[in-house]
Design a protein around this motif. Structure first.
Motif, PDB file in Angstrom:
ATOM      1  N   THR A   1      -6.056  -6.620   1.064  1.00 10.61           N
ATOM      2  CA  THR A   1      -4.955  -5.807   0.533  1.00 10.61           C
ATOM      3  C   THR A   1      -5.181  -5.509  -0.949  1.00 10.61           C
ATOM      4  O   THR A   1      -5.068  -4.365  -1.396  1.00 10.61           O
TER       5      THR A   1
ATOM      6  N   ALA B   1       2.313   1.708  -3.503  1.00 12.88           N
ATOM      7  CA  ALA B   1       1.254   2.138  -4.427  1.00 12.88           C
ATOM      8  C   ALA B   1       0.895   3.599  -4.193  1.00 12.88           C
ATOM      9  O   ALA B   1       0.661   4.357  -5.150  1.00 12.88           O
ATOM     10  N   HIS B   2       0.838   4.013  -2.941  1.00  7.75           N
ATOM     11  CA  HIS B   2       0.533   5.413  -2.626  1.00  7.75           C
ATOM     12  C   HIS B   2       1.596   6.347  -3.200  1.00  7.75           C
ATOM     13  O   HIS B   2       1.292   7.460  -3.635  1.00  7.75           O
TER      14      HIS B   2
ATOM     15  N   THR C   1      -8.129  -3.155  -1.504  1.00 10.44           N
ATOM     16  CA  THR C   1      -7.776  -1.784  -1.122  1.00 10.44           C
ATOM     17  C   THR C   1      -6.970  -1.104  -2.214  1.00 10.44           C
ATOM     18  O   THR C   1      -7.223   0.055  -2.579  1.00 10.44           O
ATOM     19  N   LEU C   2      -5.988  -1.819  -2.760  1.00 14.04           N
ATOM     20  CA  LEU C   2      -5.170  -1.258  -3.830  1.00 14.04           C
ATOM     21  C   LEU C   2      -6.008  -0.955  -5.061  1.00 14.04           C
ATOM     22  O   LEU C   2      -5.845   0.093  -5.702  1.00 14.04           O
ATOM     23  N   GLN C   3      -6.914  -1.860  -5.407  1.00 12.03           N
ATOM     24  CA  GLN C   3      -7.730  -1.687  -6.606  1.00 12.03           C
ATOM     25  C   GLN C   3      -8.776  -0.585  -6.434  1.00 12.03           C
ATOM     26  O   GLN C   3      -8.932   0.287  -7.302  1.00 12.03           O
TER      27      GLN C   3
ATOM     28  N   VAL D   1      -3.009  -4.457  -9.928  1.00  6.71           N
ATOM     29  CA  VAL D   1      -2.448  -5.472  -9.043  1.00  6.71           C
ATOM     30  C   VAL D   1      -2.277  -6.769  -9.826  1.00  6.71           C
ATOM     31  O   VAL D   1      -3.175  -7.189 -10.569  1.00  6.71           O
TER      32      VAL D   1
ATOM     33  N   LEU E   1      -7.009   2.944  -4.143  1.00  4.80           N
ATOM     34  CA  LEU E   1      -5.878   3.631  -4.779  1.00  4.80           C
ATOM     35  C   LEU E   1      -5.924   3.569  -6.300  1.00  4.80           C
ATOM     36  O   LEU E   1      -5.176   4.284  -6.961  1.00  4.80           O
TER      37      LEU E   1
ATOM     38  N   ILE F   1       0.839  -1.207   0.000  1.00  8.91           N
ATOM     39  CA  ILE F   1       0.000   0.000   0.000  1.00  8.91           C
ATOM     40  C   ILE F   1       0.872   1.253   0.000  1.00  8.91           C
ATOM     41  O   ILE F   1       0.575   2.234  -0.702  1.00  8.91           O
TER      42      ILE F   1
ATOM     43  N   TYR G   1       1.731  -3.741  -9.112  1.00 11.71           N
ATOM     44  CA  TYR G   1       2.139  -4.228  -7.792  1.00 11.71           C
ATOM     45  C   TYR G   1       1.691  -5.682  -7.714  1.00 11.71           C
ATOM     46  O   TYR G   1       0.494  -5.977  -7.727  1.00 11.71           O
TER      47      TYR G   1
END
Length: 236
Positions: free
Chosen positions: A156, A136-137, A159-161, A168, A164, A133, A144
């Protein structure tokens, strides 16, 4: 005309999951060059770095007193590639009372419990999620990519998809029929699978020089087709 630049990727490896799923039954594949393996699986990407998440096995745990020495030798060999950073959780050993298997009832009608030594690795899942995370931020790569079959990482990935908005990837250490359905349902932008051929073709050199130190492939991990490699006493 120069070829277009490949999109970049950072890869996050759940080392214990990789070991349990791919390497535990194949000692001859354990001297694994993880960056080389990743390069084989992500041909369309330029892999910037590999983050490895593990825990140091404690001396005196298990039946093999040389296990911790081999693990630490391997970690140094991986880091000698210049492409891997290792992150450590904790290896925990507890004495617990747990129900006997197969189940058995005592005179009082309660399940019979027996003392067991329970070993588990703690902290790596959280370390991996936070690292992904954070990268990615920062916008550190185009992709990632997670190497695990642990469905605990579904949150996880989501959250990334969703939060942010990044791409992924997922590398499964298992063949399709045994892959985590929960991870599949996250619909990663890229899906790859570790194969036995890829493991065999992605081995570190038997001898690695790191500064003043020479690291040798442990005898226990020698390829079946070869005789034992000469190894110094530091990593037998």
């Amino acid at each position: 005309m120069p070829a277009p630049e490949r999109p970049t990727a950072i890869v996050y490896v759940d080392e214990f999951n990789l070991y349990r799923q791919c390497l535990e039954r194949y000692p001859e594949a354990r001297w694994l060059d993880i960056p080389a393996l990743i390069d084989r699986l992500l041909l369309e990407h330029r892999v910037l770095h590999v983050h490895s998440f593990t825990a140091l096995v404690r001396a005196g745990v298990g039946d093999d007193p040389q296990g911790p020495i081999r693990q630490q030798t391997y970690i140094r060999a991986l880091e000698a590639t210049g492409r891997v950073t290792s992150h450590y959780g904790m290896y925990r050993v507890d004495q617990r009372l747990m129900p006997k298997h197969p189940a058995e009832l005592g005179p009082d009608g309660a399940l019979v419990r027996v003392p067991v030594r329970k070993t588990e690795e703690k902290g790596s899942d959280v370390n991996l999620a936070v690292r992904m995370i954070l990268d990615a931020h920062r916008g550190a790569a185009d992709l990632y990519c997670l190497l695990t079959n642990d469905s605990d990482q579904v949150t996880t990935i989501r959250t990334l998809q969703e939060e942010l908005g990044v791409s992924v990837g997922w590398i499964s250490p298992l063949p399709t029929a045994r892959q985590s359905k929960a991870l599949k349902h996250t619909e990663p932008a890229l899906v790859a699978c570790v194969t036995q051929d890829a493991l065999t073709s992605s081995q570190l050199p038997d001898v690695i020089t790191q500064g003043r130190q020479t690291l040798h492939r442990p005898e226990h991990w020698c390829r079946k087709s070869e005789g034992p490699a000469e190894a110094g006493p530091s990593n037998r």
